[in-house]
Design a protein around this motif. Structure first.
Motif, PDB file in Angstrom:
ATOM      1  N   SER A 197       2.987  12.350   2.504  1.00 45.91           N
ATOM      2  CA  SER A 197       3.951  12.984   1.753  1.00 45.91           C
ATOM      3  C   SER A 197       5.497  12.387   1.950  1.00 45.91           C
ATOM      4  O   SER A 197       6.074  12.304   0.909  1.00 45.91           O
ATOM      5  CB  SER A 197       4.004  14.603   2.061  1.00 45.91           C
ATOM      6  OG  SER A 197       5.227  15.131   1.281  1.00 45.91           O
ATOM      7  N   GLU A 198       5.749  12.204   3.388  1.00 48.44           N
ATOM      8  CA  GLU A 198       6.937  11.497   3.785  1.00 48.44           C
ATOM      9  C   GLU A 198       6.971  10.152   2.990  1.00 48.44           C
ATOM     10  O   GLU A 198       8.197   9.804   2.611  1.00 48.44           O
ATOM     11  CB  GLU A 198       7.187  11.736   5.119  1.00 48.44           C
ATOM     12  CG  GLU A 198       7.409  13.083   5.655  1.00 48.44           C
ATOM     13  CD  GLU A 198       7.106  13.142   7.101  1.00 48.44           C
ATOM     14  OE1 GLU A 198       7.073  14.108   7.984  1.00 48.44           O
ATOM     15  OE2 GLU A 198       6.881  12.022   7.912  1.00 48.44           O
ATOM     16  N   LEU A 251      12.392  12.383   8.238  1.00 46.41           N
ATOM     17  CA  LEU A 251      11.170  12.688   9.055  1.00 46.41           C
ATOM     18  C   LEU A 251      10.488  11.613   9.086  1.00 46.41           C
ATOM     19  O   LEU A 251       9.946  11.089   7.992  1.00 46.41           O
ATOM     20  CB  LEU A 251      10.587  14.074   8.648  1.00 46.41           C
ATOM     21  CG  LEU A 251      11.624  15.402   8.572  1.00 46.41           C
ATOM     22  CD1 LEU A 251      11.008  16.497   7.910  1.00 46.41           C
ATOM     23  CD2 LEU A 251      12.056  15.474   9.917  1.00 46.41           C
ATOM     24  N   TYR A 252       9.609  11.238  10.332  1.00 45.85           N
ATOM     25  CA  TYR A 252       8.947  10.244  10.532  1.00 45.85           C
ATOM     26  C   TYR A 252       7.351  10.675  11.411  1.00 45.85           C
ATOM     27  O   TYR A 252       7.270  10.058  12.414  1.00 45.85           O
ATOM     28  CB  TYR A 252       9.508   8.937  11.058  1.00 45.85           C
ATOM     29  CG  TYR A 252      10.724   8.823  10.441  1.00 45.85           C
ATOM     30  CD1 TYR A 252      10.809   7.987   9.017  1.00 45.85           C
ATOM     31  CD2 TYR A 252      12.007   9.098  10.977  1.00 45.85           C
ATOM     32  CE1 TYR A 252      11.960   7.677   8.707  1.00 45.85           C
ATOM     33  CE2 TYR A 252      13.197   8.847  10.351  1.00 45.85           C
ATOM     34  CZ  TYR A 252      13.211   8.266   9.262  1.00 45.85           C
ATOM     35  OH  TYR A 252      14.518   7.886   8.455  1.00 45.85           O
ATOM     36  N   THR A 253       6.790  11.609  10.746  1.00 47.25           N
ATOM     37  CA  THR A 253       5.668  12.189  11.531  1.00 47.25           C
ATOM     38  C   THR A 253       4.579  11.282  11.321  1.00 47.25           C
ATOM     39  O   THR A 253       4.257  10.675  10.582  1.00 47.25           O
ATOM     40  CB  THR A 253       5.344  13.630  11.081  1.00 47.25           C
ATOM     41  OG1 THR A 253       5.141  13.631   9.751  1.00 47.25           O
ATOM     42  CG2 THR A 253       6.433  14.495  11.476  1.00 47.25           C
ATOM     43  N   SER A 254       3.530  11.528  12.196  1.00 54.33           N
ATOM     44  CA  SER A 254       2.237  10.685  12.434  1.00 54.33           C
ATOM     45  C   SER A 254       1.081  11.447  11.710  1.00 54.33           C
ATOM     46  O   SER A 254      -0.033  10.855  11.640  1.00 54.33           O
ATOM     47  CB  SER A 254       1.795  10.070  13.710  1.00 54.33           C
ATOM     48  OG  SER A 254       1.814  10.978  14.545  1.00 54.33           O
ATOM     49  N   ARG A 255       1.100  12.687  11.521  1.00 55.65           N
ATOM     50  CA  ARG A 255       0.066  13.444  11.052  1.00 55.65           C
ATOM     51  C   ARG A 255      -0.204  13.095   9.499  1.00 55.65           C
ATOM     52  O   ARG A 255       0.646  12.692   8.922  1.00 55.65           O
ATOM     53  CB  ARG A 255       0.165  15.001  11.030  1.00 55.65           C
ATOM     54  CG  ARG A 255       0.568  15.679  12.328  1.00 55.65           C
ATOM     55  CD  ARG A 255       0.734  17.089  12.373  1.00 55.65           C
ATOM     56  NE  ARG A 255       1.971  17.633  11.647  1.00 55.65           N
ATOM     57  CZ  ARG A 255       3.084  17.601  11.860  1.00 55.65           C
ATOM     58  NH1 ARG A 255       3.299  17.182  13.253  1.00 55.65           N
ATOM     59  NH2 ARG A 255       3.994  17.808  11.201  1.00 55.65           N
ATOM     60  N   HIS A 258       7.011   3.842   8.590  1.00 53.19           N
ATOM     61  CA  HIS A 258       7.142   4.518   7.034  1.00 53.19           C
ATOM     62  C   HIS A 258       8.165   3.640   6.273  1.00 53.19           C
ATOM     63  O   HIS A 258       7.577   3.523   4.887  1.00 53.19           O
ATOM     64  CB  HIS A 258       8.297   5.727   7.335  1.00 53.19           C
ATOM     65  CG  HIS A 258       7.372   7.266   7.891  1.00 53.19           C
ATOM     66  ND1 HIS A 258       6.396   7.086   8.629  1.00 53.19           N
ATOM     67  CD2 HIS A 258       7.563   8.472   7.217  1.00 53.19           C
ATOM     68  CE1 HIS A 258       5.909   8.460   8.865  1.00 53.19           C
ATOM     69  NE2 HIS A 258       6.674   9.089   8.021  1.00 53.19           N
ATOM     70  N   LEU A 298      -1.438  14.104   6.428  1.00 54.60           N
ATOM     71  CA  LEU A 298      -0.833  14.776   5.434  1.00 54.60           C
ATOM     72  C   LEU A 298       0.594  14.531   5.343  1.00 54.60           C
ATOM     73  O   LEU A 298       1.300  14.449   4.369  1.00 54.60           O
ATOM     74  CB  LEU A 298      -1.537  16.235   5.330  1.00 54.60           C
ATOM     75  CG  LEU A 298      -2.747  16.647   5.080  1.00 54.60           C
ATOM     76  CD1 LEU A 298      -3.538  17.874   5.090  1.00 54.60           C
ATOM     77  CD2 LEU A 298      -3.172  15.807   3.822  1.00 54.60           C
ATOM     78  N   SER A 299       1.101  14.895   6.440  1.00 55.13           N
ATOM     79  CA  SER A 299       2.553  14.668   6.553  1.00 55.13           C
ATOM     80  C   SER A 299       3.240  13.395   6.376  1.00 55.13           C
ATOM     81  O   SER A 299       4.194  13.134   5.520  1.00 55.13           O
ATOM     82  CB  SER A 299       3.241  15.555   8.008  1.00 55.13           C
ATOM     83  OG  SER A 299       2.792  16.605   7.961  1.00 55.13           O
ATOM     84  N   LEU A 300       2.457  12.413   6.775  1.00 51.94           N
ATOM     85  CA  LEU A 300       2.841  10.942   6.465  1.00 51.94           C
ATOM     86  C   LEU A 300       2.795  10.650   5.268  1.00 51.94           C
ATOM     87  O   LEU A 300       3.720   9.905   4.722  1.00 51.94           O
ATOM     88  CB  LEU A 300       1.868  10.176   7.585  1.00 51.94           C
ATOM     89  CG  LEU A 300       2.120   8.520   7.651  1.00 51.94           C
ATOM     90  CD1 LEU A 300       1.832   8.140   9.008  1.00 51.94           C
ATOM     91  CD2 LEU A 300       1.655   8.019   6.505  1.00 51.94           C
TER      92      LEU A 300
END
Length: 378
Positions: A69-70, A59-63, A96, A65-67
């Motif tokens: 954690s990822e 997973l490669y999200t830009s938000r 990432h 908090l998610s970024l």
């Protein structure tokens, strides 16, 4: 060699899926391969069916908090696995990987393939070029020139052309062609010329330009052409445009097809009339089937087709040029066979899978050697 390949696509994925699957199939017996891609994507599903390849959700999200954690989990994974090569294929996965690998004692070599013609001047690109790239792969000369004029020029840039499976994609017999045409159109005269696109129904793909050109032909000539546009189903707005052109009975949308050969086998000409395009698997797959390709002059498309030999190159969006060409084809359809043979030879010589795999392996080896020579991180 231990290799991680990443990709960002959640859905169909288009040419990215073909590209990565070609790598996985070609390298799985000689390398330790892992792929990290979104589990909702076609690539994840296809790769999961390959023996000898480890498939993990990526997973490669830009938000923010998610970024965070990822990247934290990815960094832990990279420390544990100690990959020799990480091959990134998009912007988000590249970001990432850059962040997760900064300062690692065992540094993987990062190889990035640019598959499109989008600009590379943003801050994100400048950061990735400086901190997250050891070698760039361009899928055509056009893309290589873009990279050479950007911050990526500080590192090696290699052109590795896409590989086409010429063993499975090959000309079909007249009887097979007849049966495939019947499945798409019902009863259809052999004198009718079928043009097809397997590149999708986005406006950018230029298929509506060809539809408009057919609509401008005189009635007798227009009746000699049919169109097939495979990919995601068209929107209602697109269907309305087709109806306004009076082509609703001459144009077929088979949707996403699992095996493009079933569509290609029914056709006489393949077309990729995009306004933006890099290498285009679709044009080369057409040519591998022994069909001439009709392409626009966008991006790297003219590198695939020798105008007048393997097909035709026309200005992007030029309806008048297409009208003239269609009239020529209608007047002399016998040219299609010779051009198709030339197209097949062109793919065999320039776009073979062995050449693609050998070129990519050499990039991997050079990237690994470059990283080994770098000073250890503080």
């Amino acid at each position: 060699m231990k290799i991680l390949i990443t990709d960002i696509h959640h859905g169909n994925g288009g040419g990215h899926v073909t590209y990565v699957m070609s790598l996985l199939k070609g390298l799985k017996d000689d390398a330790d391969l892992t792929i990290a891609a979104p589990p909702t994507g076609r690539l994840y599903r296809y790769a999961a069916g390959l023996p000898g390849v480890r498939v993990l959700p990526g997973l490669y999200t830009s938000r923010p908090l998610s970024l965070f954690s990822e990247v934290r989990l990815l960094r832990r994974f990279l420390k544990q696995e100690r990959f020799d090569i990480i091959h990134v294929n998009g912007g988000a996965d590249h970001r990432h990987i850059m962040l997760a690998s900064l300062g690692l004692r065992h540094r993987p070599a990062i190889v990035w393939t640019k598959h499109n013609t989008n600009p590379v001047s943003s801050l994100g690109h400048r950061l990735r070029a400086k901190f997250g790239t050891h070698i760039s792969i361009a899928v055509c000369d056009y893309v290589a020139r873009m990279l050479s004029e950007s911050n990526y020029r500080r590192h090696p840039i290699h052109v590795v052309r896409n590989g086409i499976d010429i063993d499975s994609l090959r000309p079909v017999t007249a009887s097979v062609k007849h049966d495939c045409r019947q499945q798409l159109f019902g009863t259809l005269s052999d004198a009718v010329v079928v043009l097809r696109s397997i590149g999708g129904t986005d406006y950018n793909k230029g298929w509506l330009v060809l539809a408009e050109a057919i609509s401008r032909l005189d009635p007798d000539c227009r009746s000699r052409f049919r169109m097939v546009v495979a990919g995601d189903p068209p929107s209602q707005e697109m269907l309305d445009k087709v109806a306004l052109l009076g082509l609703q009975n001459q144009l077929v949308f088979p949707g996403l097809v699992k095996d493009v050969r079933t569509v290609l086998a029914a056709c006489d000409i393949g077309f990729v009339l995009s306004y933006r395009e890099a290498a285009s698997y679709a044009s080369c797959e057409t040519m591998a089937m022994g069909l001439p390709a009709l392409v626009s002059d966008a991006g790297g498309l003219p590198e695939n087709v020798r105008d007048g030999l393997d097909g035709w190159v026309v200005p992007a969006g030029d309806v008048d040029a297409l009208v003239r060409l269609l009239n020529q084809v209608s007047a002399d359809p016998s040219c299609l066979s010779e051009m198709g043979q030339s197209a097949r030879t062109r793919v065999e010589q320039v776009f073979s899978t062995p050449s693609f795999l050998e070129g990519t392996k050499k990039v991997y080896e050079q990237a690994r050697d470059l990283v080994r020579k770098l000073p250890a991180p503080i």
